[in-house]
Design an enzyme around this catalytic site. Structure first.
Site, PDB file in Angstrom:
ATOM      1  N   TRP A  32       0.808  -1.226   0.000  1.00  0.00           N
ATOM      2  CA  TRP A  32       0.000   0.000   0.000  1.00  0.00           C
ATOM      3  C   TRP A  32       0.839   1.272   0.000  1.00  0.00           C
ATOM      4  CZ3 TRP A  32      -0.270  -4.166   3.239  1.00  0.00           C
ATOM      5  CH2 TRP A  32      -1.337  -5.049   3.010  1.00  0.00           C
ATOM      6  N   ASP A  33       2.157   1.160  -0.193  1.00  0.00           N
ATOM      7  CA  ASP A  33       3.049   2.316  -0.091  1.00  0.00           C
ATOM      8  C   ASP A  33       2.962   2.932   1.301  1.00  0.00           C
ATOM      9  OD1 ASP A  33       4.891   4.230  -0.743  1.00  0.00           O
ATOM     10  OD2 ASP A  33       3.536   5.449  -1.956  1.00  0.00           O
ATOM     11  N   TYR A  34       2.890   2.073   2.307  1.00  0.00           N
ATOM     12  CA  TYR A  34       2.870   2.525   3.698  1.00  0.00           C
ATOM     13  C   TYR A  34       4.286   2.541   4.274  1.00  0.00           C
ATOM     14  CZ  TYR A  34      -2.267   2.251   4.215  1.00  0.00           C
ATOM     15  OH  TYR A  34      -3.632   2.456   4.126  1.00  0.00           O
ATOM     16  N   LYS A  76       1.975   6.153   8.066  1.00  0.00           N
ATOM     17  CA  LYS A  76       0.948   6.532   7.100  1.00  0.00           C
ATOM     18  C   LYS A  76      -0.405   5.921   7.432  1.00  0.00           C
ATOM     19  CE  LYS A  76       3.747   7.393   2.953  1.00  0.00           C
ATOM     20  NZ  LYS A  76       3.965   6.995   1.543  1.00  0.00           N
TER      21      LYS A  76
END
Length: 848
Positions: free
Chosen positions: A529-531, A557
């Site tokens: 999730w691009d966290y 995030k």
């Protein structure tokens, strides 16, 4: 004619709502819109036929809608308005004398006083009730959580990284502990409203049409000995008199590398400062005077590191290794400059700045004059950060955050382009001798045990997870704490190696002297999730159970705030593993559980009822889209059908992070809530563009991977968020218990509503961080409505605001000037990816 127009309007609304309601029901949503549409159609037909029951039916429909709306949204004005505002307006039009007269028989219309009767009364009563609900809702604050800190005593007397004078700001977070807390107390809740502009400085460097979209002013000014140091997005460093704003000197690194299709960012979050005493210099460092050799140009640096690299038309390397091996790719062969045995250091370089550049250099200059300091990196004051890099592609690697400076080392991390290609440069972290620039150790997250300096003819691991944000340092423990990112692609994890799975999206503690891993704590397992961990960890000593605990605060995030023991990495506040959704695209998998902290700002799971719009129509559209997307709550993996990701990769917290108050043991932050959508697009081959057009910058193409990703905010056709406001808050939390102490809606839509400039307090997103002071005031300029604000730390109440000439997406700082006044300095330069106004202003505020 009036009756015909109103009847047609109601019919048209009813037709659209019925059609949309059937569609919504078909995808598993609420049936209410079907009922509402049919009732509106019935009312329109009856009024068309002059049947007065049509007005009464409309009134009943309005009441039913009101009851349903309150059941879904409570007494929340911004949630109720799109459900009922249009219907209320049509109801008022239907109740006007022209409509009522037109409903009477032909013979009875002349001379009538208006013909109001039972049906008109039903509609009138419905409008009165709706108006009362609207009035009550307009003055209620259902999303605010009020609180008051009361009398909180010091929780731990000794804090990390002491030694910075109270009136100065020596590092990005004031100190390397990253607390963003100032001991100054001249500005208080009682007098903050009197702050006024003391001086303004214009850098002369603004975003232009040839620069990347994400050209952003994110710098936090340093203030040392009444000199302020700033950098621009173009890596120019400027020294100002902190009391008057007068320019002292300017250093231009002469970025010669033009933006390419692979250039994603132009950013400088700050420079780093080091002060030495002559008697502290190592034996091989001597003082001298004279001119230093000029820094190597970007063209020379890239050319020397990439002699054998070739690129295709899109700027993507062709002769690269794209497999999943953890070892570094063998090409290209690079040569690091020889370091002299003896370093000559001019006297003015006892105080130095370390300047990261967006073209891959680290330059050291005199803090007094701005001139290059010789001897560092081979005589010209410059280290080539492209050295030993695989997959050399101009614009794909850069240092956007200030390095950490210890007593003997300067430690540099760097950003690698997200999701352009699996053949990316390395996210290696490197430590250089403070005076010579000699490489002392390197940490390659795909080869973590090989920390000895790499050989000249070797290259680091390609596409290794990087640390693009700001690090922290504890000199007592000699540990550096790095927020880690992921390897590309972010949304597809098939084929990731063991070390990637270990270090991605984690807090990493390294022995600062050797680069050895001391501990690591993962905040997201198998991140899809691009966290990545976006913010500098805050180091604070807390008193828990009567004992002093060396703590680290890590905002994320996804909204979790992990409070860890910074010596061991063990949680201070409880962390639990909770089940997560499992459906993924072919070739990937999802982690069965994800960590959740006892201190969390993660938002509740979205419901269809949370969908929003300015009217009934766009809200209905958002409801349909919500039902069409895959969404099982947090950590729903991306799919080819399309996934709702909430919070999105914009982050509940981003690089601005939070501020912590060591006197009270609390944090103050700006949690943001925006949903995004991700659709995985299967690639026909490794190199064709799938989600971008030829000539446009490369985002989310994931060259070499099986899927590209279509990513964007979850918005309506009008470009507004599909989730109902508020989208931004200010909040405080107790770091010893995990309790959220207060949360308040923050920000207006003034600069998000076009020429209307509506001042509605809806709670807007923001990026950038807060600071706190011993005077009990917190400051924040990151909201997207171009204001800087001051808050009462005790209650979170907004006490002061000032209009900015551009977006303020940077973290402020505060200091004491030579005149004895406490100053607040704010950078207003805008942020390309958020669309705020560009500018180049540095503004200092002080009390009269």
């Amino acid at each position: 004619m009036y009756r015909i127009i109103i009847s047609l309007l109601v019919f048209l609304v009813g037709l659209i709502v019925t059609a949309g309601g059937i569609w919504l029901a078909a995808v598993g949503g609420s049936w209410f819109y079907v009922l509402l549409g049919l009732l509106l159609l019935g009312a329109s037909v009856l009024t068309w036929r002059r049947n007065r029951f049509g007005i009464g039916l409309y009134g009943v429909t309005l009441l039913l809608t009101l009851v349903w709306s309150i059941g879904e949204a409570g007494f929340d004005w911004w949630a109720l308005a799109p459900r009922g505002a249009l219907l209320a307006v049509l109801g008022v039009l239907m109740l006007l004398p022209w409509m009522v007269r037109a409903m009477r028989p032909e013979s009875g219309r002349e001379g009538a006083r208006g013909g109001y009767e039972l049906n008109s009364g039903i509609l009138a009563l419905s409008l009165v009730i709706a108006g009362g609900v609207a009035l009550y809702s307009a003055f209620s604050n259902p999303h605010d959580t009020p609180g008051n800190l009361g009398e909180r005593v010091t929780v731990a007397a000794d804090q990390p990284d002491a030694g910075v004078p109270d009136g100065e700001w020596w590092a990005y977070g004031r100190t390397n502990a990253g607390q963003r807390y100032s001991p100054l107390a001249q500005i208080t809740p009682e007098n903050v409203g009197a702050l006024e502009v003391a001086w303004t400085y214009r850098t002369g460097e603004t975003r232009s049409g040839v620069d990347p979209e994400e050209t952003t002013y994110e710098v936090t000014p340093l203030v040392i000995d009444d000199t302020m140091y700033i950098c621009t997005p173009f890596s120019t460093v400027i020294a100002l008199d902190a009391t008057t704003g007068e320019e002292k000197w300017r250093f231009d690194p002469q970025l010669k590398q033009p933006p390419t299709a692979t250039t994603q960012h132009m950013t400088c979050r700050g420079v780093s400062y080091h002060r030495a005493e002559a008697g502290d210099l190592p034996d091989n460092v001597t003082l001298a005077t004279g001119d230093a050799a000029p820094a190597s140009s970007p063209d020379e640096l890239v050319a020397s590191s990439a002699a054998e690299a070739t690129t295709d038309a899109a700027g993507v390397p062709q002769n690269v290794v794209t497999g999943g091996a953890e070892a570094g790719a063998p090409n290209p062969v690079v040569t690091r400059k020889d370091v002299p045995e003896d370093v000559t250091l001019p006297g003015q370089c006892l105080e130095r700045l370390f300047v990261p550049t967006s073209d891959g250099r680290l330059i050291t200059i005199s803090a007094q004059t701005g001139e290059i300091c010789p001897g560092f990196g081979g005589g010209n004051g410059t280290i080539n950060l492209w050295a030993n890099m695989p997959n050399i592609t101009p614009g794909s690697f850069y240092a956007t955050s200030p390095p950490i400076v210890t007593e003997s080392l300067v430690i540099v991390n760097g950003a690698v382009n997200d999701n352009a290609s699996v053949a990316s440069p390395s996210g290696v972290i490197r430590a250089y001798d403070l005076y010579t620039g000699e490489l002392v150790w390197n940490f390659d997250s795909k080869n973590p045990d090989a920390t000895m300096p790499i050989a000249n003819d070797e290259a680091y691991s390609h596409n290794a997870p990087n640390s693009w944000s700001v690090a922290s340092y504890d000199p007592d423990l000699d540990l550096i704490y790095l927020p880690m990112g992921n390897e590309s692609p972010d949304q597809y994890g098939g084929g990731r190696g063991e070390n990637t799975e270990r270090f991605s999206s984690s807090i990493l503690a390294l022995d600062a002297s050797s680069g050895r891993v001391v501990w690591d704590f993962q905040t997201v397992h198998h991140d899809l999730w691009d966290y990545d961990v976006p913010a500098q960890p805050n180091l604070i000593n807390l008193e828990i159970g009567g004992e002093a605990v060396p703590a680290l605060v890590a905002p994320t995030k996804q909204g979790e705030v992990f409070v860890l023991n910074r010596e061991t990495g063990e949680p201070v506040l409880p962390v639990s593993e909770q089940p997560a959704p499992q459906t993924t695209v072919e070739g990937d998998h999802a982690a069965p559980t994800q960590p959740h902290s006892a201190l969390s700002f993660m938002p509740p799971v979205l419901r269809e009822a949370d969908m929003w719009g300015t009217t009934l129509f766009d809200q209905l559209y958002c409801r349909i889209r919500f039902r069409q997307l895959d969404y099982e709550g947090p950590f729903t993996p991306p799919t080819e059908r399309g996934t709702l990701v909430y919070p999105g990769n914009f982050g509940t917290f981003n690089w601005g992070g939070v501020a912590v108050d060591p006197e009270r043991g609390i944090l103050f932050g700006m949690p943001v809530y925006l949903a995004f959508t991700v659709t995985m697009e299967k690639r026909a081959d490794e190199m064709s563009r799938v989600v971008t057009q030829e000539g446009d910058p490369i985002f989310n193409e994931n060259f070499g991977a099986p899927y590209a990703a279509m990513i964007g905010p979850f918005t309506s056709p009008l470009g507004l968020p599909c989730q109902q406001p508020p989208w931004g808050y200010v909040a405080a939390a107790d770091l010893t218990s995990g309790d959220i102490l207060y949360r308040h809606v923050n920000g207006t839509v003034r600069d998000l509503s076009g020429r209307l400039a509506l001042p509605f307090e809806m709670g807007v997103p923001g990026i950038g961080g807060p600071i706190m002071t011993a005077g009990g005031v917190a400051f924040l300029s990151g909201t997207l409505d171009d204001y800087v604000r001051g808050y009462d730390v005790n209650s979170g109440e907004e006490l002061w605001r000032a209009r900015l000439p551009a977006g303020g997406q940077a973290t402020p700082s505060t200091y004491e000037g030579a005149d004895g006044r406490q100053y607040l300095v704010v950078v207003a330069g805008g942020h390309g990816s958020t669309g705020t106004r560009p500018g180049d202003s540095i503004i200092a505020y002080a009390l009269p």
